[in-house]
Design a protein around this motif. Structure first.
Motif, PDB file in Angstrom:
ATOM      1  N   VAL A 113       0.845  -1.192   0.000  1.00 20.53           N
ATOM      2  CA  VAL A 113       0.000   0.000   0.000  1.00 20.53           C
ATOM      3  C   VAL A 113       0.881   1.242   0.000  1.00 20.53           C
ATOM      4  O   VAL A 113       2.077   1.177   0.288  1.00 20.53           O
ATOM      5  CB  VAL A 113      -0.949   0.023   1.221  1.00 20.53           C
ATOM      6  CG1 VAL A 113      -1.903  -1.159   1.190  1.00 20.53           C
ATOM      7  CG2 VAL A 113      -0.178   0.043   2.523  1.00 20.53           C
ATOM      8  N   TYR A 140      -4.013   4.318   5.353  1.00 22.27           N
ATOM      9  CA  TYR A 140      -4.753   3.118   4.964  1.00 22.27           C
ATOM     10  C   TYR A 140      -5.236   2.351   6.198  1.00 22.27           C
ATOM     11  O   TYR A 140      -6.373   1.887   6.241  1.00 22.27           O
ATOM     12  CB  TYR A 140      -3.901   2.235   4.053  1.00 22.27           C
ATOM     13  CG  TYR A 140      -4.729   1.302   3.214  1.00 22.27           C
ATOM     14  CD1 TYR A 140      -5.478   1.768   2.140  1.00 22.27           C
ATOM     15  CD2 TYR A 140      -4.775  -0.052   3.492  1.00 22.27           C
ATOM     16  CE1 TYR A 140      -6.246   0.920   1.371  1.00 22.27           C
ATOM     17  CE2 TYR A 140      -5.539  -0.918   2.721  1.00 22.27           C
ATOM     18  CZ  TYR A 140      -6.273  -0.424   1.667  1.00 22.27           C
ATOM     19  OH  TYR A 140      -7.043  -1.280   0.910  1.00 22.27           O
ATOM     20  N   ARG A 143      -8.142   4.171   7.578  1.00 24.85           N
ATOM     21  CA  ARG A 143      -9.328   3.920   6.757  1.00 24.85           C
ATOM     22  C   ARG A 143     -10.002   2.613   7.171  1.00 24.85           C
ATOM     23  O   ARG A 143     -11.213   2.549   7.343  1.00 24.85           O
ATOM     24  CB  ARG A 143      -8.922   3.860   5.278  1.00 24.85           C
ATOM     25  CG  ARG A 143     -10.052   3.470   4.347  1.00 24.85           C
ATOM     26  CD  ARG A 143      -9.553   3.158   2.939  1.00 24.85           C
ATOM     27  NE  ARG A 143     -10.658   2.673   2.137  1.00 24.85           N
ATOM     28  CZ  ARG A 143     -11.206   3.348   1.138  1.00 24.85           C
ATOM     29  NH1 ARG A 143     -10.735   4.524   0.786  1.00 24.85           N
ATOM     30  NH2 ARG A 143     -12.225   2.829   0.481  1.00 24.85           N
ATOM     31  N   PHE A 187      -0.801  -5.973   5.062  1.00 18.72           N
ATOM     32  CA  PHE A 187      -0.619  -4.729   4.329  1.00 18.72           C
ATOM     33  C   PHE A 187       0.768  -4.203   4.688  1.00 18.72           C
ATOM     34  O   PHE A 187       1.105  -4.115   5.871  1.00 18.72           O
ATOM     35  CB  PHE A 187      -1.699  -3.718   4.714  1.00 18.72           C
ATOM     36  CG  PHE A 187      -3.081  -4.212   4.405  1.00 18.72           C
ATOM     37  CD1 PHE A 187      -3.658  -3.984   3.164  1.00 18.72           C
ATOM     38  CD2 PHE A 187      -3.798  -4.938   5.349  1.00 18.72           C
ATOM     39  CE1 PHE A 187      -4.932  -4.461   2.879  1.00 18.72           C
ATOM     40  CE2 PHE A 187      -5.067  -5.415   5.065  1.00 18.72           C
ATOM     41  CZ  PHE A 187      -5.638  -5.179   3.829  1.00 18.72           C
TER      42      PHE A 187
END
Length: 123
Positions: free
Chosen positions: A74, A80, A83, A115
């Motif tokens: 990412v 992220y 989010r 991630f």
């Protein structure tokens, strides 16, 4: 002779497609892509973001793996993670991979996803 990974297939229990759409489209920001009609009859759903494709197939006796997972790169990993948390997803940071920031999260049926972002891209 391998050129790239075409997609990663994950499994899910029957009847969970709407939960999967909420997570993969809403939380992850992916787009659902149509399955070929012959495969659509089997249930499940496919998602894409850029060159990344995740396919969720239906498995009657589904059990999420405790260890197996896709590793997804990412950009702006902090944003992220925020989010995902804003969408109610659990985020667990792990600092054990040298040269990277990374965290794990789980989709609504228990699939583990990693991630990560190389430190030289985090600024």
């Amino acid at each position: 002779m391998l050129a790239s990974v075409d997609h990663v297939q994950l499994a899910a229990p029957p009847g969970t497609e709407d939960l999967l759409r909420t997570y993969y489209e809403g939380a992850l920001g992916m787009t659902e892509i149509p399955k070929p009609p012959v495969l659509a009859a089997r249930g499940g759903c496919w998602f894409q973001a850029g060159a990344v494709q995740l396919h969720l197939g239906i498995e009657a006796d589904f059990r999420p793996s405790a260890k197996a997972h896709p590793g997804l790169r990412v950009t702006d990993i902090e944003a992220y993670a925020a989010r995902l948390e804003a969408h109610g997803a659990k985020v667990t940071w792990d600092g054990d991979l040298p040269g990277h920031r990374r965290f794990y999260s789980w989709d609504p049926v228990g699939n583990r996803l990693e991630f990560l972002q190389p430190l030289d891209e985090t600024g």
